[in-house]
Design an enzyme around this catalytic site. Structure first.
Site, PDB file in Angstrom:
ATOM      1  N   THR A 172     -10.872   3.645  -7.211  1.00  0.00           N
ATOM      2  CA  THR A 172     -12.324   3.895  -8.015  1.00  0.00           C
ATOM      3  C   THR A 172     -13.013   5.049  -7.110  1.00  0.00           C
ATOM      4  OG1 THR A 172     -12.233   1.797  -8.922  1.00  0.00           O
ATOM      5  CG2 THR A 172     -14.263   2.975  -8.966  1.00  0.00           C
ATOM      6  N   ASP A 181     -10.307   7.731   2.879  1.00  0.00           N
ATOM      7  CA  ASP A 181      -9.627   6.747   1.973  1.00  0.00           C
ATOM      8  C   ASP A 181      -9.763   7.020   0.543  1.00  0.00           C
ATOM      9  OD1 ASP A 181      -8.703   4.488   1.135  1.00  0.00           O
ATOM     10  OD2 ASP A 181     -10.469   3.323   1.071  1.00  0.00           O
ATOM     11  N   GLY A 189       0.809  -0.774  -0.645  1.00  0.00           N
ATOM     12  CA  GLY A 189      -0.318   0.071  -1.007  1.00  0.00           C
ATOM     13  C   GLY A 189      -0.968   0.459   0.604  1.00  0.00           C
ATOM     14  N   ALA A 190      -1.143   1.671   0.898  1.00  0.00           N
ATOM     15  CA  ALA A 190      -1.568   2.270   2.057  1.00  0.00           C
ATOM     16  C   ALA A 190      -3.006   1.334   2.568  1.00  0.00           C
ATOM     17  CB  ALA A 190      -1.799   3.882   2.015  1.00  0.00           C
ATOM     18  N   ASP A 191      -3.651   1.277   1.575  1.00  0.00           N
ATOM     19  CA  ASP A 191      -5.313   0.799   1.666  1.00  0.00           C
ATOM     20  C   ASP A 191      -5.033  -0.764   1.936  1.00  0.00           C
ATOM     21  OD1 ASP A 191      -3.983   0.165  -0.777  1.00  0.00           O
ATOM     22  OD2 ASP A 191      -6.037   0.036  -1.737  1.00  0.00           O
ATOM     23  N   ARG A 192      -4.004  -1.418   1.540  1.00  0.00           N
ATOM     24  CA  ARG A 192      -3.848  -2.845   1.784  1.00  0.00           C
ATOM     25  C   ARG A 192      -3.450  -3.042   3.224  1.00  0.00           C
ATOM     26  NH1 ARG A 192       0.419  -5.805  -1.651  1.00  0.00           N
ATOM     27  NH2 ARG A 192       0.146  -7.442  -0.475  1.00  0.00           N
ATOM     28  N   LYS A 235     -13.759   7.543   0.170  1.00  0.00           N
ATOM     29  CA  LYS A 235     -14.554   7.297   1.076  1.00  0.00           C
ATOM     30  C   LYS A 235     -14.098   8.311   2.414  1.00  0.00           C
ATOM     31  CE  LYS A 235     -15.471   2.334   0.116  1.00  0.00           C
ATOM     32  NZ  LYS A 235     -14.390   2.262  -0.979  1.00  0.00           N
ATOM     33  N   TYR A 264       7.149  -6.781   5.211  1.00  0.00           N
ATOM     34  CA  TYR A 264       7.421  -6.314   3.744  1.00  0.00           C
ATOM     35  C   TYR A 264       8.647  -6.151   3.458  1.00  0.00           C
ATOM     36  CZ  TYR A 264       4.393  -5.985  -0.322  1.00  0.00           C
ATOM     37  OH  TYR A 264       3.760  -6.170  -1.752  1.00  0.00           O
ATOM     38  N   GLY A 289      -9.111   6.052  -2.886  1.00  0.00           N
ATOM     39  CA  GLY A 289      -9.036   4.636  -3.669  1.00  0.00           C
ATOM     40  C   GLY A 289      -8.889   4.814  -5.234  1.00  0.00           C
TER      41      GLY A 289
END
Length: 247
Positions: free
Chosen positions: A11, A7, A93-96, A14, A86, A9
């Site tokens: 900041t 992941d 966002g891929a993370d969301r 991970k 959506y 991100g």
């Protein structure tokens, strides 16, 4: 055989290793280097690789993975067991979306509100029938403190105060703390009330670097019994997605 889950991100980056649904190892980097990725490649028998990134620039070490594996670059168009409604999925966002997938995977058949405490605060909701329609994004905890300082001439740059529990500030420093932290607390409560008003049974799933702090803000609220903390929700969602993708 293991899954390598990454992941990238705003900041941190991970990197985790999963054996089925069990996370064996996770590391967090300010800026992952080739040597960091190599340590995973040499120590585990990796079969599948999935990557989600919110950054536009390409990391130099990606070619190493692409040369050895059929890498799945996760995005909101990847079939992952959630019905994505959506309206502009290419901008989600891929993370969301990975967090939403993770929530549904961990708590299937439940209404799940997902709150991410990272650079921004994200609010997303997936219902018991795996339908996702959208969410909300607002400035994160550190971003708010920085904005107060950056956009004013005299206000100091402060950081979060976990011991602060006042209704208002009694000097400039505590007034800023009250504005930022009470502002987030009231925002959290307002969004939760709005999102779950039609849900009879639900979970409030907190994830991200500020998830523990958000739990503290909500500890005396009526929502406290419904809160579940999943700091690695995005990674778990990505792992669920790659397993679903290869079924």
């Amino acid at each position: 055989m293991a899954n390598l889950v990454i992941d990238i991100g705003n900041t941190f980056t991970k990197v985790a290793i999963f054996d089925g649904g069990h996370m064996l190892r996770v590391e967090q980097y300010d800026d992952a280097e080739q040597a960091d990725v190599n340590s995973f490649l040499t120590n585990y028998n990796i079969e599948k690789v999935v990557i989600a990134t919110v950054k536009t620039e390409r990391q130099s070490w990606l070619h190493i993975l692409e040369a050895r594996f059929n890498v799945l670059y996760f995005n909101s168009l990847v079939p992952a067991g959630v019905n994505n409604h959506y309206k502009t999925p290419q901008t989600l966002g891929a993370d969301r979306f990975a967090a939403v997938v993770g929530a549904h995977h961990l708590y299937p058949g439940n209404n799940n509100m997902v709150i991410g405490g990272g650079t921004c605060i994200t609010y997303d909701y997936v219902d018991a029938d795996a339908n996702y329609f959208g969410g909300s994004i607002s400035p994160g905890l550190k971003m708010r403190y920085k904005a107060v300082n950056y956009y004013t001439a005299a206000l100091p740059l402060l950081s979060a105060d976990e011991g602060f529990n006042e209704a208002y500030g009694h000097d400039t420093r505590t007034a800023i703390t009250s504005g930022v932290q009470n502002g987030i607390k009231y925002e959290l409560k307002g969004f939760i009330e709005n999102y779950i008003k039609t849900a009879k049974e639900y979970n409030i799933i907190l994830h991200g670097g500020d998830s523990i702090f958000f739990d503290t803000l909500l500890k005396n609220s009526i929502f406290a019994p419904y809160i579940k903390i999943e700091p690695y929700l995005v990674l778990k969602g990505l792992n669920a997605a790659i397993q679903k993708h290869n079924d």
